[in-house]
Design an enzyme around this catalytic site. Structure first.
Site, PDB file in Angstrom:
ATOM      1  N   SER A   1       0.841  -1.193   0.000  1.00 21.18           N
ATOM      2  CA  SER A   1       0.000   0.000   0.000  1.00 21.18           C
ATOM      3  C   SER A   1       0.876   1.242   0.000  1.00 21.18           C
ATOM      4  CB  SER A   1      -0.892   0.010   1.247  1.00 21.18           C
ATOM      5  OG  SER A   1      -0.101   0.153   2.411  1.00 21.18           O
TER       6      SER A   1
ATOM      7  N   GLU B   1     -11.729   0.370  -9.053  1.00 14.84           N
ATOM      8  CA  GLU B   1     -12.814   0.188  -8.086  1.00 14.84           C
ATOM      9  C   GLU B   1     -13.961   1.135  -8.415  1.00 14.84           C
ATOM     10  OE1 GLU B   1     -13.509   1.056  -3.373  1.00 14.84           O
ATOM     11  OE2 GLU B   1     -11.830  -0.250  -3.886  1.00 14.84           O
TER      12      GLU B   1
ATOM     13  N   GLU C   1      -8.639   2.115   6.598  1.00 13.87           N
ATOM     14  CA  GLU C   1      -7.433   1.309   6.444  1.00 13.87           C
ATOM     15  C   GLU C   1      -6.333   2.172   5.878  1.00 13.87           C
ATOM     16  OE1 GLU C   1      -6.423  -3.119   4.970  1.00 13.87           O
ATOM     17  OE2 GLU C   1      -7.147  -1.829   3.374  1.00 13.87           O
TER      18      GLU C   1
ATOM     19  N   GLY D   1     -11.239  -3.423   8.058  1.00 14.23           N
ATOM     20  CA  GLY D   1     -11.135  -3.496   9.507  1.00 14.23           C
ATOM     21  C   GLY D   1     -11.644  -4.816  10.044  1.00 14.23           C
TER      22      GLY D   1
ATOM     23  N   HIS E   1     -12.477  -6.947  -1.474  1.00 18.27           N
ATOM     24  CA  HIS E   1     -11.811  -6.145  -0.447  1.00 18.27           C
ATOM     25  C   HIS E   1     -12.583  -6.254   0.864  1.00 18.27           C
ATOM     26  CE1 HIS E   1      -8.928  -3.530  -2.816  1.00 18.27           C
ATOM     27  NE2 HIS E   1      -9.596  -4.154  -3.766  1.00 18.27           N
ATOM     28  N   GLY E   2     -11.909  -5.943   1.969  1.00 18.62           N
ATOM     29  CA  GLY E   2     -12.585  -5.864   3.259  1.00 18.62           C
ATOM     30  C   GLY E   2     -13.205  -7.167   3.702  1.00 18.62           C
TER      31      GLY E   2
ATOM     32  N   SER F   1     -12.119  -9.310   6.165  1.00 26.11           N
ATOM     33  CA  SER F   1     -11.832  -9.791   7.511  1.00 26.11           C
ATOM     34  C   SER F   1     -13.126 -10.093   8.258  1.00 26.11           C
ATOM     35  CB  SER F   1     -11.022  -8.749   8.284  1.00 26.11           C
ATOM     36  OG  SER F   1      -9.769  -8.543   7.672  1.00 26.11           O
TER      37      SER F   1
ATOM     38  N   ILE G   1      -6.165  -9.455   1.959  1.00 20.08           N
ATOM     39  CA  ILE G   1      -6.105  -9.811   3.374  1.00 20.08           C
ATOM     40  C   ILE G   1      -5.030  -8.956   4.035  1.00 20.08           C
ATOM     41  CG2 ILE G   1      -4.638 -11.801   2.815  1.00 20.08           C
ATOM     42  CD1 ILE G   1      -5.827 -13.125   5.391  1.00 20.08           C
TER      43      ILE G   1
ATOM     44  N   THR H   1      -6.021  -6.952   7.629  1.00 22.19           N
ATOM     45  CA  THR H   1      -6.361  -6.851   9.054  1.00 22.19           C
ATOM     46  C   THR H   1      -6.069  -8.144   9.800  1.00 22.19           C
ATOM     47  OG1 THR H   1      -8.080  -5.216   8.562  1.00 22.19           O
ATOM     48  CG2 THR H   1      -8.219  -6.350  10.676  1.00 22.19           C
TER      49      THR H   1
END
Length: 341
Positions: free
Chosen positions: A53, A161, A169, A213, A249-250, A252, A272, A274
């Site tokens: 990132s 996206e 994040e 998160g 995405h996201g 978790s 992946i 978090t």
């Protein structure tokens, strides 16, 4: 060369789409986390994706430098060398890059790949993500088209996206967005296809309630059927060849049945971060609590060098992160699937 070539990366994505599985795409920020990712993929005999990132790149460049592109280059070069000792294919990817960071992050990394290609070397990164979801869709796609053209010149795949991933994040806070922004409509998915089809290969992060998160079960309302509805709308209008390579995405805390459901709707990559961050940190916390007197020089004592040596707890962190990423390989059905045989 375990870092995939552009052709091998395309084959990886094709194999996942055809085989109904997806690759874990794990964020890294250090050599230790790169090694954890490589350990997991090797242990599971799974090809995979390692990603950096903007914040991870900035961190890796050091506190006196704080240059996100430079740090990303350092991590990618380290991954190229470290991956030579492993027997699975790994692709390198960059995570969310907002429009304001394109000039300082994405374009320098694309330029570095162009430099490497002229020298007869493999691409530094095999794909990059532009996250222009903060823009109206028309502006998002205009910028996506320009960047996709630049990527195609260097055999790089672009991830785009439409729709917003909620939560926070890496310093990007979307927690104040209205709930409807978390769900990409079939009309938007058709518009993405119409804007980018024919330019070059791309990945698409369509949103279906995703939130970055960690949350307790039931706190996040995912709607995987949105992916199916969007894919159906695009293929109905443009044929089976229009099917998207989708990104999750996201994820978790997502129940396994919902993860598996998305695989049937064209998801080939699941981010992946978090969960692997926690799996990395938990063994370190355990070490500190169990070796409190050795780690700290309490009441004028000398402590225990063997316990406060960073290697003592970072080994456990590497193993912990690798175990969690290995679970992701199992969840996404990529275990045992490598193009290296």
């Amino acid at each position: 060369m375990p870092i995939a070539t552009p052709a091998q990366y395309a084959q990886m994505l094709d194999a996942a789409q055809k085989g109904g599985y997806a690759y874990p795409a794990v964020n890294v920020s250090s050599i230790v986390t790169i090694n954890a990712a490589l350990k997991a993929f090797s242990d599971k005999k799974s090809d995979g994706i390692i990603q950096v990132s903007t914040g991870g790149g900035q961190f890796a460049s050091g506190q006196n430098v704080k240059d996100m592109a430079f740090g990303a280059i350092v991590l990618a070069e380290a991954a190229h060398r470290l991956a030579e000792k492993h027997n699975v294919l790994v692709a390198l990817h960059t995570d969310h890059c907002q429009p304001a960071k394109v000039e300082s992050f994405l374009k320098p990394l694309i330029a570095e790949t162009a430099r490497r290609r002229k020298a007869g070397l493999n691409n530094l990164f095999q794909s990059h993500m532009l996250d222009a979801s903060e823009l109206p869709l028309g502006e998002n796609m205009a910028l996506s088209k320009d960047l996709l053209k630049l990527c195609v010149e260097n055999e790089i795949i672009l991830e785009v996206e439409a729709g917003v991933v909620g939560g926070e994040e890496d310093g990007i806070d979307n927690s104040d967005h209205p709930a409807e922004k978390l769900y990409t409509t079939p009309e938007d998915m058709v518009a993405v296809h119409e804007a980018l089809s024919g330019i070059g290969r791309f990945l698409f992060a369509a949103t279906f309630g995703n939130v970055h998160g960690s949350y307790k079960p039931g706190a996040v309302k995912l709607r995987p059927d949105i992916l199916k509805n969007g894919q159906d709308a695009v293929m109905k209008k443009y044929g089976a060849s229009a099917e998207f390579d989708l990104v999750f995405h996201g994820g978790s805390g997502t129940p396994l049945e919902e993860i598996r459901e998305t695989l049937g709707y064209g998801v080939v990559k699941m981010n992946i971060d978090t969960d692997t961050q926690y799996a990395f940190t938990r063994p370190i916390a355990d070490h500190m609590f169990k070796n409190y007197l050795g780690v700290l020089k309490v009441d004028g004592e000398i402590g225990d060098k063997k316990q406060y040596d960073p290697r003592a707890y970072l080994k456990g962190a590497e193993v912990g992160m690798a175990a969690r990423l290995g679970q992701a390989c199992d969840d996404l059905l990529s275990t045992g699937k490598t193009l290296l045989g």
